[in-house]
Design a protein around this motif. Structure first.
Motif, mmCIF file in Angstrom:
data_model
loop_
_atom_site.group_PDB
_atom_site.id
_atom_site.type_symbol
_atom_site.label_atom_id
_atom_site.label_comp_id
_atom_site.label_asym_id
_atom_site.label_seq_id
_atom_site.Cartn_x
_atom_site.Cartn_y
_atom_site.Cartn_z
ATOM 1 N N THR A 1 -3.641 9.136 -4.300
ATOM 2 C CA THR A 1 -2.298 8.952 -4.330
ATOM 3 C C THR A 1 -1.504 9.967 -4.517
ATOM 4 O OG1 THR A 1 -2.365 6.599 -5.350
ATOM 5 C CG2 THR A 1 -0.312 7.638 -5.189
ATOM 6 N N ASP B 1 0.892 -1.263 -0.029
ATOM 7 C CA ASP B 1 -0.001 -0.069 -0.036
ATOM 8 C C ASP B 1 0.847 1.376 -0.071
ATOM 9 O OD1 ASP B 1 -2.355 -1.505 -0.058
ATOM 10 O OD2 ASP B 1 -2.476 -1.380 2.175
ATOM 11 N N ASN C 1 2.795 1.469 -3.471
ATOM 12 C CA ASN C 1 1.916 1.985 -4.705
ATOM 13 C C ASN C 1 0.874 3.011 -4.268
ATOM 14 O OD1 ASN C 1 3.035 0.041 -6.026
ATOM 15 N ND2 ASN C 1 1.846 -1.735 -5.023
ATOM 16 N N ASN C 2 0.647 3.484 -3.035
ATOM 17 C CA ASN C 2 -0.461 4.551 -2.854
ATOM 18 C C ASN C 2 0.065 5.245 -1.459
ATOM 19 O OD1 ASN C 2 -2.828 5.880 -2.933
ATOM 20 N ND2 ASN C 2 -3.973 4.383 -1.683
ATOM 21 N N ARG D 1 0.277 7.962 0.950
ATOM 22 C CA ARG D 1 -0.572 8.948 1.315
ATOM 23 C C ARG D 1 0.226 10.015 2.098
ATOM 24 N NH1 ARG D 1 -4.234 10.410 0.068
ATOM 25 N NH2 ARG D 1 -5.941 10.160 1.472
ATOM 26 N N ARG E 1 -8.058 8.736 -0.014
ATOM 27 C CA ARG E 1 -7.787 7.580 -0.940
ATOM 28 C C ARG E 1 -7.293 8.194 -2.336
ATOM 29 N NH1 ARG E 1 -9.701 3.459 1.656
ATOM 30 N NH2 ARG E 1 -11.398 3.720 3.107
#
Length: 342
Positions: free
Chosen positions: A334, A248, A251-252, A254, A332
């Protein structure tokens, strides 16, 4: 739900300075490691990674003091706050077997006056006086084989070993007591690629076999963390700013700092030759006088007015936690870090 092996609650550790003002190197950190997993801890130099590892290993010594926080580990709840005079005795029963530290300065951690075999026996007997010399050396021999080292190393003194062999030998010693939790601080930094591979494979095998039930892996090498860890925690200026499953975060991301870290290193992927590494502008703050609000805001391209005045609280999106005002305003989403291709 996976059982928790370790949870640190509201941990604060400071360095006593000559000025009389304590410098908080770890500031109100809460961190959790599920049983059977490897947690990666990453961040720039000086962000507090090693200090956090030292505090969790219960080996903090002046000028480092743990002034607040508890550690829940293997069914025990331990007050980590430094106690006058007797702190080492209070924490000693947990060190080595419940939690063990593989130190960053591993090459200087072996006594120059003892053969390795004598040190191995001393370490094991210090925690269990009934251990025989043969049993201690058998366990050390097994660990050496996992690291692809000859058992004759046990007959050597520290000065007879290369830097890489010392690093691997300290890894063996740190795992002799089969600790529930191993804190590995930059364990691959002094090793060549093949030795790095052997060490990582040993740690993975020991966790899989439940010889150890969890590892905190501290390193600057984000590509290594992305390959071997189940979870990541990102530290900045003494605080944990983002945690979650490794996939997570990679790839993403926050938090802008996490995204900036990932953009500042090369991954061994197909586009490595065309990717430009992006440096993070500015430098980490002085922890003796950190910025107000979010500590990353002076270097953050997504900073808003609130970032400079109010510290963000930790937010959650499923199993993904982060402390960022921009992320709160963009659920949510990126972090849109720019990547330039040749």
């Amino acid at each position: 739900m996976t059982k928790s092996l370790m949870r640190a609650n509201n941990l604060t550790a400071v360095y006593a300075a000559d000025s009389g003002q304590d410098v908080p190197a770890v500031d109100n950190v809460t961190l959790e490691l599920p049983e059977g997993q490897i947690l990666g801890l990453a961040g720039e130099s000086g962000c507090g990674k090693t200090t956090l590892g030292t505090a969790l290993a219960m080996i903090a010594n002046p000028p480092l003091y743990v002034v607040a926080g508890t550690l829940e580990i293997d069914g025990n709840e331990i007050n980590l706050s430094t106690l006058p005079k007797n702190a080492n005795q209070v924490h000693r029963p947990y060190r080595g077997e419940t939690v063990s530290l593989l130190p960053q300065g591993a090459m200087n951690a072996i006594s120059p006056t003892l053969r390795i075999r004598d040190l191995v026996v001393d370490v094991m007997r210090a925690h269990n006086g009934s251990v025989t010399k043969a049993d201690a050396l058998d366990r050390a021999s097994d660990r050496l084989k996992m690291l692809e080292m000859p058992t004759r190393v046990l007959d050597s003194y520290a000065h007879q070993l290369s830097g890489g062999m010392k690093q691997r030998m300290v890894t063996v010693i740190s795992t002799l007591l089969n600790p529930a939790l191993l804190i590995a601080d930059e364990p691959t930094s002094a090793l060549d690629v093949s030795s790095q591979k052997a060490l990582i494979e040993m740690l993975l095998a020991m966790v899989e076999a439940k010889i150890m039930r969890g590892v905190i892996f501290i390193t600057h090498d984000l590509p290594v963390l992305s390959m071997v860890t189940d979870r990541l925690a990102i530290m900045y200026a003494g605080k944990v700013v983002e945690t979650g499953r490794t996939e997570d975060l990679v790839n993403n991301a926050r938090h802008p700092y996490t995204a900036a870290l990932l953009s500042s290193v090369l991954d061994p992927t197909e586009d490595t030759r065309t990717k430009h590494v992006l440096g993070i502008p500015g430098s980490p703050p002085n922890l003796g006088n950190p910025p107000s609000g979010c500590r990353f805001h002076p270097r953050c391209k997504f900073a808003m007015d609130v970032c400079s005045t109010t510290e963000p609280k930790m937010l959650s999106e499923g199993d993904h936690d982060f402390a960022c005002w921009w992320a709160k305003e963009h659920p949510r989403e990126t972090i849109p870090m720019e990547v330039t291709h040749a």
